[in-house]
Design a protein around this motif. Sequence first.
Motif, short mmCIF file in Angstrom:
data_model
loop_
_atom_site.label_atom_id
_atom_site.label_comp_id
_atom_site.label_asym_id
_atom_site.label_seq_id
_atom_site.Cartn_x
_atom_site.Cartn_y
_atom_site.Cartn_z
N CYS A 42 7.85 12.06 -10.93
CA CYS A 42 8.19 12.84 -12.13
C CYS A 42 9.37 12.18 -12.86
O CYS A 42 9.39 12.08 -14.09
CB CYS A 42 8.59 14.27 -11.78
SG CYS A 42 7.45 15.12 -10.68
N CYS B 116 9.16 9.36 -15.74
CA CYS B 116 9.03 9.70 -17.16
C CYS B 116 10.00 10.79 -17.60
O CYS B 116 10.19 11.00 -18.79
CB CYS B 116 7.61 10.16 -17.47
SG CYS B 116 6.37 8.91 -17.12
N HIS B 117 10.57 11.52 -16.67
CA HIS B 117 11.40 12.67 -17.03
C HIS B 117 12.86 12.48 -16.64
O HIS B 117 13.52 13.44 -16.24
CB HIS B 117 10.84 13.95 -16.42
CG HIS B 117 9.52 14.40 -16.99
ND1 HIS B 117 9.39 14.94 -18.25
CD2 HIS B 117 8.25 14.37 -16.49
CE1 HIS B 117 8.11 15.25 -18.48
NE2 HIS B 117 7.40 14.90 -17.43
N ARG C 198 -0.23 9.15 -23.03
CA ARG C 198 -0.52 9.62 -21.69
C ARG C 198 -2.00 9.85 -21.51
O ARG C 198 -2.75 9.92 -22.48
CB ARG C 198 0.21 10.94 -21.51
CG ARG C 198 0.50 11.24 -20.08
CD ARG C 198 1.30 12.49 -20.04
NE ARG C 198 1.55 12.83 -18.66
CZ ARG C 198 1.67 14.06 -18.25
NH1 ARG C 198 1.57 15.04 -19.11
NH2 ARG C 198 1.90 14.30 -16.99
N PRO D 258 8.53 15.78 -23.25
CA PRO D 258 9.32 17.00 -23.44
C PRO D 258 10.52 17.03 -22.51
O PRO D 258 10.55 16.35 -21.49
CB PRO D 258 8.33 18.11 -23.08
CG PRO D 258 7.38 17.47 -22.12
CD PRO D 258 7.30 16.02 -22.48
N ARG E 140 8.78 28.79 -20.84
CA ARG E 140 7.71 28.43 -21.80
C ARG E 140 6.37 29.01 -21.37
O ARG E 140 5.96 28.83 -20.23
CB ARG E 140 7.61 26.91 -21.94
CG ARG E 140 8.87 26.35 -22.54
CD ARG E 140 8.88 24.83 -22.62
NE ARG E 140 10.28 24.40 -22.60
CZ ARG E 140 10.71 23.23 -22.19
NH1 ARG E 140 9.84 22.31 -21.80
NH2 ARG E 140 12.00 22.95 -22.20
N ASP F 208 2.64 21.51 -22.83
CA ASP F 208 2.10 20.44 -23.68
C ASP F 208 2.15 20.82 -25.16
O ASP F 208 2.13 21.99 -25.52
CB ASP F 208 0.66 20.05 -23.30
CG ASP F 208 0.59 19.27 -21.99
OD1 ASP F 208 1.66 18.98 -21.42
OD2 ASP F 208 -0.53 18.94 -21.56
N ARG F 209 2.20 19.80 -25.99
CA ARG F 209 2.33 20.04 -27.43
C ARG F 209 1.15 20.83 -27.97
O ARG F 209 1.26 21.55 -28.96
CB ARG F 209 2.42 18.70 -28.19
CG ARG F 209 3.66 17.89 -27.93
CD ARG F 209 4.95 18.60 -28.21
NE ARG F 209 5.20 18.79 -29.61
CZ ARG F 209 6.36 18.52 -30.21
NH1 ARG F 209 7.38 18.05 -29.52
NH2 ARG F 209 6.52 18.74 -31.50
N TYR G 13 0.23 22.63 -12.92
CA TYR G 13 0.40 21.60 -13.95
C TYR G 13 0.73 20.26 -13.29
O TYR G 13 0.17 19.23 -13.63
CB TYR G 13 1.53 22.00 -14.93
CG TYR G 13 1.68 20.99 -16.05
CD1 TYR G 13 1.03 21.16 -17.27
CD2 TYR G 13 2.43 19.83 -15.87
CE1 TYR G 13 1.13 20.21 -18.28
CE2 TYR G 13 2.53 18.87 -16.87
CZ TYR G 13 1.89 19.07 -18.07
OH TYR G 13 1.97 18.12 -19.06
N LYS H 186 1.78 24.08 -30.19
CA LYS H 186 2.69 25.18 -29.84
C LYS H 186 3.96 25.06 -30.66
O LYS H 186 4.30 23.98 -31.18
CB LYS H 186 3.00 25.16 -28.35
CG LYS H 186 3.98 24.11 -27.92
CD LYS H 186 4.44 24.37 -26.49
CE LYS H 186 5.19 23.17 -25.96
NZ LYS H 186 5.41 23.21 -24.53
#
Length: 518
Positions: free
Chosen positions: A178, A181-182, A269, A281, A289, A293-294, A309, A444
């Motif tokens: 994770c 990328c985060h 992605r 994000p 949330r 995802d967008r 997820y 979203k």
Amino acid sequence: MQISIRAWVLGLVVLLPANAQVRQPAVPLVAPRVWDDYSIATLEVPLANPAGSPKHISSGFYYRIPVRPVYKTYPVYAPGREPEGYMDWLKQREPEIFWDDAGRKPSLRTESDWIAAGEAIFDAPIYYTNHRVVALPDVRNPQWYQATGAPVARDGTLPYVRYVVRQKGTVDLGNFACGFCHSRVMPDGGVIKGAQGNFPFEKSKAWSFRPSPATPGQLSAKESALRRLDGGLFAVPWISPDPLDAIKALSFTQLVSAHAAIPAEVIGRHRLALFLPVPIPDLIGVKDRHYLDRTGLQKQGSIADLMRYAALNQGADDLASYNGFVPAEFLSSTAPLDPADSVAVGGRYSDEQLYALALYLYSLQPPPNPNKMDSVAARGKRIFQSQGCAVCHTPPLYTNNKLTPAEGFHVPGDARAVLDVLPVPVGTDPNLTMSTRRGTGYYKVPSIRGVWYRSMFGHNGWCATLEGWFDPNRVRGDYVPTGFRPYGAETFAVKGHVFGLDLSAGDRKVLIAFLKTL
Ligand code: HEC
Ligand code: HEC
């Protein structure tokens, strides 16, 4: 459209509720079951063209996939920053398994035990040296840093990747944790885990596949590997034109350049498209949330959904059938898939590991904000209120947790009963949500908390800064976007989301000053 949506928004300003409080349920420290067939089948919002909505694997299949052992990992240093003799020292380490499903696991008595174990999962690589985005020789090569712009942390480490010893004497580069990328390296060299990542993913992928004409013959093998990989990531065979067609038309050199054109915080992605990548994000605040995802693809009703997820996005959604297209079968040329096939199927996390990971993500706190609420920001706050921003970016989360339909998307009659859909589109480019495997027909309303420590705004990350997002010129055809620009496109309009665009320069400045305090 513009006038009516503005009128609609301003009409609602008076109705804004006082700040809603988010209640935090007590945490029972027992991992929920991740792969429950009913929950998995109802987790995702149907795709814009529901023919392609994935049919996920059964729980029987899922639980036959072996759990990946989580090894002890070691930091990776940039060239010139590595302690002397480090590699030799690593080669003498014994492999150490930190967590597997064969009896080795960390202490999990208290909530802080779980959170600490979850941080280790956040940092645990799932692929090693053989992966095609970054390999061990790259992170030891100064030219790779020059080509990709990879930022190095203050302590000399490259915090996105870790060294792993799985066999004594062999050091692997572990990636796709994770944290790959985060994790964000800040301008001062500090590292914020969970913030929008800034590993130059696409530029590193371009480096890996860079055409090397000096070795004839290798070129075509590299080319077919990249085309297969991108086909598995991006194909949407049930719609026409398939967004993959745009990359089939590119030469190999152009294809590699198209990857290199994507800025660090933005990724093409899996289930997206090379010309429709998304900004990563910020995961700090993810607990609140309702949609992930967008495109609002996945609902989050509980911590188990966040675990789902993670399971889906680290391999399991590639095993699904999208109208007959199974990405993992395509990528490995293997059908039918066997759950124990570690090459075609990969591994999985255990339910406990995913629970620890999710508890860790829920525990993340934003870094201290250097932007204070002064008189300038206070003026910006009044503009935020009078412009109706809070109708959608409602405090305290700065999102109303709703979806907006994309322009041209017809909201199915039964969707309004089960989804929180605003009646109006904001008019941004519909392609990402209309034509990809994450495309639901919606975008979203993103939370705009923490915008001071992220960049690349809009669902494809076209605007590098807030100044760009609120630049009135951005809706003009001769605009040069400052963030993601698809390969070959020099100028284009970043259309839609017109809120704030007609403010005076002074008002815009103070509005942005306010947003940076959030
Ligand atoms: C290859 C890079 C990559 C890796 C590895 C990765 N992510 Fe992400 N993640 C992304 C991108 C890009 C998005 C945005 C997707 C979108 O909006 O369509 C994302 C989105 C998310 C979201 C949705 C957040 C939101 O507000 O929409 C969550 C949660 C998340 N990731 C958690 C994880 C966890 C947990 C792991 C490890 C198990 C992980 N990610 C591994 C790139 C990655
Ligand atoms: C009708 C709902 C609505 C209103 C009103 C609204 N927004 Fe948004 N906002 C959105 C949606 C939806 C997006 C995502 C659009 C996309 O990515 O296509 C967004 C995106 C943004 C972003 C970029 C965030 C990111 O991570 O990409 C910022 C910043 C923002 N809005 C600020 C504002 C401000 C300031 C106002 C008032 C001047 C405002 N918005 C009014 C719905 C709204």
